[in-house]
Design an enzyme around this catalytic site. Structure first.
Site, PDB file in Angstrom:
ATOM      1  N   TYR A  18     -10.558 -14.582   0.245  1.00 38.91           N
ATOM      2  CA  TYR A  18      -9.470 -14.486   1.620  1.00 38.91           C
ATOM      3  C   TYR A  18      -9.632 -15.201   2.430  1.00 38.91           C
ATOM      4  CZ  TYR A  18      -8.364  -9.514  -0.291  1.00 38.91           C
ATOM      5  OH  TYR A  18      -7.906  -8.409  -1.086  1.00 38.91           O
ATOM      6  N   ARG A  35       2.473 -13.904   5.675  1.00 44.72           N
ATOM      7  CA  ARG A  35       2.267 -13.700   4.114  1.00 44.72           C
ATOM      8  C   ARG A  35       3.089 -12.883   3.426  1.00 44.72           C
ATOM      9  NH1 ARG A  35      -2.881 -10.979   3.165  1.00 44.72           N
ATOM     10  NH2 ARG A  35      -1.661  -9.196   2.376  1.00 44.72           N
ATOM     11  N   HIS A  53      -9.755   0.197  11.866  1.00 42.66           N
ATOM     12  CA  HIS A  53      -9.608  -1.084  11.063  1.00 42.66           C
ATOM     13  C   HIS A  53     -10.183  -2.278  11.792  1.00 42.66           C
ATOM     14  CE1 HIS A  53      -6.714  -3.998   9.158  1.00 42.66           C
ATOM     15  NE2 HIS A  53      -7.048  -3.640   8.281  1.00 42.66           N
ATOM     16  N   ARG A  92      -7.494   2.838   2.140  1.00 46.41           N
ATOM     17  CA  ARG A  92      -6.717   3.282   0.792  1.00 46.41           C
ATOM     18  C   ARG A  92      -7.304   2.526  -0.078  1.00 46.41           C
ATOM     19  NH1 ARG A  92      -1.097   2.419   2.257  1.00 46.41           N
ATOM     20  NH2 ARG A  92      -0.885   4.343   2.944  1.00 46.41           N
ATOM     21  N   HIS A 132      -4.920 -14.081   5.216  1.00 49.19           N
ATOM     22  CA  HIS A 132      -5.418 -12.748   5.702  1.00 49.19           C
ATOM     23  C   HIS A 132      -5.453 -12.567   7.153  1.00 49.19           C
ATOM     24  CE1 HIS A 132      -8.174  -9.115   5.821  1.00 49.19           C
ATOM     25  NE2 HIS A 132      -7.056  -8.724   5.167  1.00 49.19           N
ATOM     26  N   ASN A 174      -0.182  -5.531  -7.794  1.00 45.46           N
ATOM     27  CA  ASN A 174       0.402  -5.345  -6.399  1.00 45.46           C
ATOM     28  C   ASN A 174       1.591  -4.592  -6.433  1.00 45.46           C
ATOM     29  OD1 ASN A 174      -0.990  -7.118  -4.926  1.00 45.46           O
ATOM     30  ND2 ASN A 174       0.524  -8.941  -4.963  1.00 45.46           N
TER      31      ASN A 174
END
Length: 695
Positions: free
Chosen positions: A473, A569, A439, A409, A597, A58
């Site tokens: 997720y 989150r 998206h 990305r 998520h 991360n």
């Protein structure tokens, strides 16, 4: 509509300065919460190892994108103060302070807690000096056969300029002396990325790969005296810049940018804390590193590689196996029949992705009655059965349209490869709308029914069509055969593939045209309901909450007395608990075995809750620069289930992190008597299996 327009356009003069926190610093606080899971001795040991690896990965991406973005703003002269009032230069200083503290804390967690616990469990990560003669002989053979052939030492002298250091590569800085002349020289060795991060010895013992290389430096510099060696690592700007208005071929332009990614400007230099001042000065000078960009920590570096250790087959040190439940009712009938009878809401990973979403596309590919499939793909796995189903459908003569977002990305190269494979199979592949990332998570199947009519079967999700991440997720998916949903998805796909300018839908809210205004109008409606004495409550679950206009709307709702519950989150720049501004706002964060998520928006609506789910976070990029979609949940049972989930997450009896007005997150795991609070994810796992069994 007049009231909503006033609410949206209202000046912020009635709200105090300092009401927004720094997005970058709060993101670091999110990663701190990940680190706190690694520090939690109550977690299974290998899961603590995994959280250490996740923290490191991360942080890499944070520097590659967020820190790089701040530096680019400074370099291009557009460095104005952000919503928090802080200038990018101030932010970079603050980010350096917080990130360096966290990296040191991360190293302490590894060295002082996790590594000793691993050793006690028989899993040893050894340094070269710890190896006995037997292990060293084993590593000598490994080095000669698997490492030496791929190593290239790069000398630095007037004839050999300092070599380019690619982003995220692990390197050794070596100082050698010529015994004949007495002259010293500097060299760099890149650790080949094809090698494992840790080389396995016998049993469950490992040694970092750079230690194996360092242990054989005399062979690499034959005839020279090796004086010292130190590991170092560089992080570089990895954001891509493609002008879609100027390029004739987006794929080719993006591929060229991907080649340049390794050569972006440096944003961080990591070194081991025992590095000598002389070698550090060389690295700083040659790499152009400023003081705040250099971080020294105990080795080994690049602990993102600890995933290798976390994957060891030691079930007693890991979470118990997760077997997703089958949603009730699907066992007795096929998926199309079940969805035709009633909309189906599935909750992953508690309920199976394989037997719902994957099956949906697989059935569509093989069903002779299906005539067309339209699908969006943002991120998917390297061995995606969904992509294979789409290829099978195209080869069998069905009309298959796939929108592949090649600008996702860090998945750009993977998505380009999938796009070409789909095209070769006969699928119609499009790359979305110029200037926007696509998206939204949509699947549309057109099927000819027994009576000859065409019916549209739809899936709208909160997560990617990625079977691998679907196991870890947390996401929702809604299946529907309702005509209004089918019309909405047809209209949206036509916008994505053609020149349609449709902006209004029946059960969808879509960005960039109507999502921001739609959410703001519903926040305003809660304010009116509260003023009229009707039930009002705003519940929102997102990954990030950083959009200033939405936050100001929530502030005004809170100032009016509306309860606002926010389950976030990651980054949240809203300050809860400000007197007269956000006293009714509660912000919670839940991290654990699964990555939260899903995005859910619930408005009390005077006692008849209106609930939406979909792909959009509350960020300017999602609301203004992406194609996003939320779907209104129509089934009363589904709405009640989602509202209950939100309320359980916010309940004081549920373990979570609480955000305070000072920007600090505090973890709450036990009640006043010391008893453990409810683990939401464990509860959901049990409940879904009970529900499936009862069903």
């Amino acid at each position: 509509m007049a009231t909503e327009a006033v609410f949206m356009g209202e000046e912020a003069e009635d709200l105090p300065e300092g009401r927004f926190m720094d997005r970058e610093v709060d993101w670091l606080r999110f990663n701190q919460r990940v680190l706190e899971l690694a520090e939690d001795a109550g977690m299974p040991l290998l899961e603590r190892v995994r959280f250490l690896a996740i923290f490191a990965g991360n942080l890499d991406e944070f520097f590659m994108v967020r820190v790089a973005g701040l530096k680019r703003r400074l370099a291009t002269g557009v460095a104005v103060a952000g919503p928090s009032g802080h200038h990018p230069r101030e932010l970079l200083t603050r980010v350096a302070e917080v990130s360096h503290d966290l990296m040191r804390r991360h190293a302490r967690c590894y060295h002082d807690s996790v590594a000793p616990a691993l050793a006690e469990a028989g899993i040893r990560i050894l340094r070269w000096d710890d190896l006995d003669e037997h292990d060293r002989r084993r590593m000598h053979r490994f080095f000669r056969g698997s490492v030496y052939p791929v190593l290239t030492p790069f000398a630095v002298d007037p004839a050999h300029p300092f070599p380019y250091i690619s982003g995220r590569s692990l390197n050794l800085a070596v100082t050698v002396r010529d015994p004949r002349t007495g002259r010293t020289a500097f060299a760099r060795i890149k650790v080949p990325s094809a090698l494992p991060r840790f080389i396995r010895l016998e049993g469950e013992a490992f040694v970092p790969v750079e230690d194996v290389i360092a242990g054989h430096l005399p062979q690499l510099f034959a005839g020279m005296e090796v004086l010292e060696h130190h590991a170092f690592r560089v992080t570089r700007n990895a954001d891509l810049e493609v002008d879609e208005d100027e390029t004739d071929d987006l794929v080719q332009s993006l591929e060229k940018e991907l080649l340049r990614r390794r050569f972006g400007p440096m944003v961080r230099l990591e070194v081991e804390e025992d590095i000598s001042p002389e070698v550090l000065r060389i690295l700083e000078r040659e790499l152009g590193a400023e003081d705040e960009e250099v971080i020294a920590v105990p080795g080994p570096l690049n602990l993102a590689g600890l995933h290798q250790i976390a994957d060891l087959d030691r079930p007693e040190l890991s979470f118990s196996p997760m077997v997703p439940a089958e949603p009730p009712g699907l066992e007795a009938e096929d998926l199309f029949t079940a969805v035709r009878r009633r909309e189906l809401l599935v909750h992953h990973p508690y309920e199976s992705f394989t037997t719902t979403t994957e099956r949906f596309v697989a059935l569509a590919a093989t069903d002779p009655s299906v005539v067309a499939i339209k699908q969006t793909l943002y991120r998917t796995s390297g061995d995606s059965p969904i992509v294979e189903s789409l290829i099978e459908a195209a080869r069998s003569g069905k009309e298959v349209v796939v929108l592949v977002e090649i600008k996702a990305r860090f998945d750009e190269q993977n998505n380009i490869a999938w796009a070409r494979k789909l095209e070769e199979a006969g699928c119609h592949v499009v790359y979305g709308v110029v200037g926007l990332k696509t998206h939204c998570k949509l699947s549309l199947v057109v099927r000819r029914e027994d009576d000859g009519s065409l019916r549209r079967y739809c899936h709208v999700g909160t997560g990617n069509y990625n079977p691998r991440t679907a196991r870890v997720y947390e996401d929702f998916g809604l299946f529907s055969a309702e005509p209004e949903v089918g019309e909405d998805l047809s209209d949206l796909f036509n916008r994505l593939t053609g020149f349609s300018r449709t902006t209004s839908y029946r059960r969808l809210m879509a960005a960039p045209d109507g999502l921001r205004s739609g959410l703001t109008e519903r926040i305003a409606a809660e304010v009116r309901a509260h003023a009229e004495g009707r039930p009002a409550h705003i519940r929102i679950k997102v990954n990030s909450l950083v959009d200033e206009d939405i936050i100001d709307a929530l502030y005004r709702a809170s100032a009016a007395g509306v309860p606002v519950d926010l389950w976030v989150r990651g980054s949240c720049v809203l300050r809860p608990g400000l007197p007269g501004v956000s006293e009714t706002v509660r912000v919670r964060s839940i991290l654990g075995r699964f990555l939260e998520h899903s995005r859910v928006f619930a408005f009390e609506n005077g006692g008849d809750p209106e609930v939406w789910l979909g792909s959009a976070d509350l960020m300017p990029r999602n609301l203004d620069r992406r194609v996003e979609a939320l779907i209104r949940v129509a089934d009363p049972e589904h709405r009640a289930r989602l509202v209950e989930l939100m309320d359980t997450a916010m309940d004081e009896g549920t373990s979570s992190w609480h955000l305070g007005p000072d920007g600090e997150w505090t973890r709450h795991t036990r009640d006043a008597e010391g008893a453990p609070l409810r683990d939401l994810q464990a509860s959901l796992r049990r409940d879904r299996h009970v529900r499936a069994t009862d069903g």
